[in-house]
Design a protein around this motif. Structure first.
Motif, PDB file in Angstrom:
ATOM      1  N   ILE A 136       0.836  -1.202   0.000  1.00  0.00           N
ATOM      2  CA  ILE A 136       0.000   0.000   0.000  1.00  0.00           C
ATOM      3  C   ILE A 136       0.868   1.249   0.000  1.00  0.00           C
ATOM      4  O   ILE A 136       0.658   2.185  -0.784  1.00  0.00           O
ATOM      5  N   ALA A 137       1.860   1.270   0.886  1.00  0.00           N
ATOM      6  CA  ALA A 137       2.718   2.464   1.001  1.00  0.00           C
ATOM      7  C   ALA A 137       3.430   2.737  -0.313  1.00  0.00           C
ATOM      8  O   ALA A 137       3.552   3.886  -0.750  1.00  0.00           O
ATOM      9  N   ARG A 138       3.884   1.675  -0.975  1.00  0.00           N
ATOM     10  CA  ARG A 138       4.617   1.844  -2.226  1.00  0.00           C
ATOM     11  C   ARG A 138       3.681   2.328  -3.335  1.00  0.00           C
ATOM     12  O   ARG A 138       4.025   3.228  -4.111  1.00  0.00           O
ATOM     13  N   GLY A 139       2.494   1.759  -3.389  1.00  0.00           N
ATOM     14  CA  GLY A 139       1.544   2.158  -4.428  1.00  0.00           C
ATOM     15  C   GLY A 139       1.160   3.622  -4.324  1.00  0.00           C
ATOM     16  O   GLY A 139       1.176   4.361  -5.328  1.00  0.00           O
ATOM     17  N   PHE A 140       0.840   4.073  -3.120  1.00  0.00           N
ATOM     18  CA  PHE A 140       0.394   5.467  -2.980  1.00  0.00           C
ATOM     19  C   PHE A 140       1.568   6.446  -3.040  1.00  0.00           C
ATOM     20  O   PHE A 140       1.400   7.576  -3.508  1.00  0.00           O
TER      21      PHE A 140
END
Lengths: 323, 373
Positions: B101-105
């Protein structure tokens, strides 16, 4: 697969990889350049062990400013839900109007496993078996949708680096495009023959599989090669096969491997991203076009069109009476 | 006042048999809605996440779980055809790891120049959806604990590189996650992407929003109830050392316009009559907003002037900081609001006349988070 002259169509692809670039500008410019060269597709690698942005996100960002070039990010199946992987690929196919591919990757290291904390590292054999299952499940899901239509290409193009053992089996069974990293044309030809035979053994039409030689290219040596002694061919290096020379020599190499039926085309990774892609597109490609070996424009609109691959039938269409 | 729009999704509540209803999966539909929202100077567009892991719970009610678009892929493409609009997507914390999630956003924030927002969805299985259906009283608290830990871990990843762009290792060990390594991205243009929480109104949901979120997505309430919610949130925020202004409250709102009040109410009744959606469609919105929007009244019904006055009044009374509009039609359902209501809001001085900053945080009036190395 074959033209009316009996000679196979030549396919060319290029990697957009560049270290430590996180904003969009350089990727947009490089993808547009590749499209000017009428390349079949561009790839963007995704390795969780190195700095870099999420590859499918970058190519989704690229999609609206390009019209024809295929967009093939790496998505790894080891730590990501296969449901989400297939949805990301299908959505890239929608936002690009039928130009998406998916380079299937695995994460083998303990370091990558610790980032997610959901499972320990596993062997390449295990991970590629899972990757094969993910590739299979993805195609079934693309076919099985009930409330939304299939992606524009039916199945977005699946690309596998088939250089290593466990990945080659997955490529033979599921890939539309297999990459083979070798500096030796006879090994590339042998890998192609092996992949086609395995594909046939799985009940596939071997002509539904394109095999591309994957080379790093360093075109910094002027118009002609700076290493006249090396015979114009790529050399093995610790990073993989490397072609070093000029754009004219590279065109000669591509034409020769193509004439001899070694492979169906090339996937080229620029060593110096800005310089080498520009020399490839403005130097090598026009020479190949001039010799009638490579397209001068895109006759089709989807990546499958460029690769000469048919849109696959929906395996559930007969039962449901729809496509 | 802040304004946003929800893309209701492939199985949303829009009126499908209307001649104005178009494809809900083709990129052109998303592009139209995003361009309209940006023309209206909206704060952000929000995409629901309809993807459901099949292995959790029985999903017989939702046979097409795999068919929805992947929201981040759509938002990255939309970032190319917009310049200012904030781009928000849901991502569930129950089945997705903080690193992903952190990488995607963070990627979206980099590629869009600081316009990313993550709506952290605490629950995503059938049992919880059933709970939402009953009014949000049975939400399982542990899902919110996990969601809060997921947000905390993501913030740690976003802060893991030094401000001058040097990668540094991170390690997070909590009740739900035990992760370590090196994040793949430097701090993004907004510092952290905007984090949103949604709740049907439960105690745990409010606590999660107060502890973790920049924006609370909630259901539409009458002014008194909205004011009470704000008061309650203010008390909770103070416990985390946060100001009331640090959490923007944005209820979902449906709008039906007419040239006269009578015509608007007629249209409202007509839309409700035709909006008999399949159960799966109802569930999508229940999941997002904790309430069945299709069977309740439309939030604002009237002439453009009446609707503008009603919205302004709610914000002026402190019951909300703005609204997330839920169009009845895709892709054209926002056009009428932007053309007829937004100019009136501007005349009243209730809404911006230009984007003043480049990032979503600047649209929302949120400070950039302090780097916590």
């Amino acid at each position: 697969m074959t033209t009316s002259h009996g000679r196979r169509r030549l396919h060319l692809a290029a990697a957009l990889d560049r270290p430590s670039v996180y904003d969009a500008g350089a990727y947009l410019a490089a993808a547009r350049l590749a499209e000017l060269g009428a390349l079949d597709f561009v790839t963007l690698d995704d390795c969780l062990a190195r700095p870099g942005p999420d590859a499918p996100s970058v190519l989704a960002r690229v999609a609206p400013v390009t019209r024809r070039v295929g967009l093939v990010p790496t998505l790894t199946t080891t730590h990501t839900e296969s449901l989400r992987v297939q949805a990301a690929v299908a959505t890239l196919d929608w936002v690009s109007r039928g130009r998406a591919g998916w380079r299937i990757g695995v994460s083998t290291t303990e370091g990558e496993a610790r980032l997610f904390g959901r499972r320990p590292a596993a062997s390449a054999d295990v991970l590629w078996r899972e990757a094969g299952e993910a590739a299979d499940v993805a195609a079934r899901l693309w076919d099985s949708r009930e409330t939304v239509p299939r992606p524009p290409q039916g199945h977005p193009v699946r690309v596998v680096d088939a250089s290593a053992g466990p990945a080659r089996a997955v490529a033979a069974r599921y890939a539309d495009v297999a990459l083979v990293r070798t500096a030796h044309p006879e090994r590339a030809a042998a890998a192609r023959a092996d992949l086609r035979a395995s594909a046939a053994a799985h009940g596939r039409d071997p002509d539904g599989l394109r095999v591309l030689a994957a080379l790093d290219v360093d075109l910094g040596a002027g118009e002609y090669g700076a290493h006249p002694g090396h015979g114009g061919g790529p050399r093995p290096t610790p990073r993989g096969p490397l072609y070093r020379g000029g754009p004219v020599d590279l065109a000669e190499l591509i034409a020769r491997w193509h004439r001899e039926g070694t492979v169906d085309g090339f996937h080229l990774t620029p060593v110096e991203p800005d310089r080498d892609l520009e020399r490839l597109v403005n130097g090598t490609v026009p020479l190949l076009q001039h010799r009638g070996l490579f397209r001068t424009f895109y006759p089709g609109s989807t990546l499958r069109d460029h690769l000469g691959l048919a849109r696959p039938a929906n395996r559930y269409a007969v039962a449901r009476g729809a496509s | 006042m802040h304004l946003a729009v929800l893309f209701p999704g492939a199985r949303g509540t829009s009126v499908r048999d209307d001649p104005g209803a178009g494809s809900q999966i083709e990129f052109a539909a998303f592009e139209h809605l995003a361009r309209t929202a940006e023309r209206g100077l909206f704060d952000f567009l929000l995409l629901a996440d309809e993807l459901r892991p099949r292995e959790h719970g029985d999903h017989v009610h939702d046979p097409d779980a795999a068919g929805g678009p992947e929201p981040l892929t759509v938002l990255n493409a939309l970032s190319t055809v917009t310049r200012h609009l904030g781009l928000a997507a849901e991502a569930g914390t129950s089945h997705t790891e903080p690193f992903e999630i952190a990488r995607g956003f963070a990627t979206l924030d980099h590629l869009s120049g600081g316009r990313a927002a993550w709506s952290a969805v605490a629950s995503s299985d059938a049992a919880d959806d059933q709970n939402f259906r009953r009014g949000g009283h049975l939400e399982r608290p542990e899902h919110y604990v996990r969601a809060a830990e997921s947000v905390a871990a993501a913030r740690q990843l976003w802060d893991s590189w030094t401000p001058d762009g040097t990668p540094r290792p991170f390690a997070h060990r909590g009740r739900y996650f035990d992760i370590a390594g090196e994040f793949t991205l430097p701090r993004s243009p907004q510092g952290h992407p905007v984090v949103m929480a949604r709740t049907g109104g439960s105690d745990e949901g409010r606590e999660f929003a107060a502890s973790s979120a920049d924006v609370l997505l909630t259901r539409h309430r009458p002014p008194d109830a909205g004011g009470a919610l704000r008061t309650d949130l203010g008390r909770r925020l103070a416990r985390y050392g946060r100001d009331p202004d640090d959490l923007k409250v944005m209820p979902a709102a449906t709008v039906v316009l007419g040239d006269t009040a009578a015509e608007a109410h007629e249209r409202s009744a007509e839309i409700r009559r035709r909006q008999v959606s399949p159960r799966a469609a109802l569930r999508t919105l229940e999941r997002v907003w904790g309430v069945d929007l299709t069977s309740t009244r439309h939030s604002f019904v009237g002439t453009p002037g009446e609707v503008a006055a009603g919205m302004e009044s709610l914000v002026a009374r402190g019951a909300a900081d703005g609204f997330v509009l839920v169009p009845h039609l895709v892709p054209g359902g926002l056009d009428e609001f932007v053309d007829r209501v937004v100019p009136l809001l501007r005349e009243r001085g209730a809404f911006r006349t230009a984007y003043e900053g480049a990032t979503l945080r600047s649209h929302l009036g949120l400070d950039a988070p302090v780097w916590k190395g």
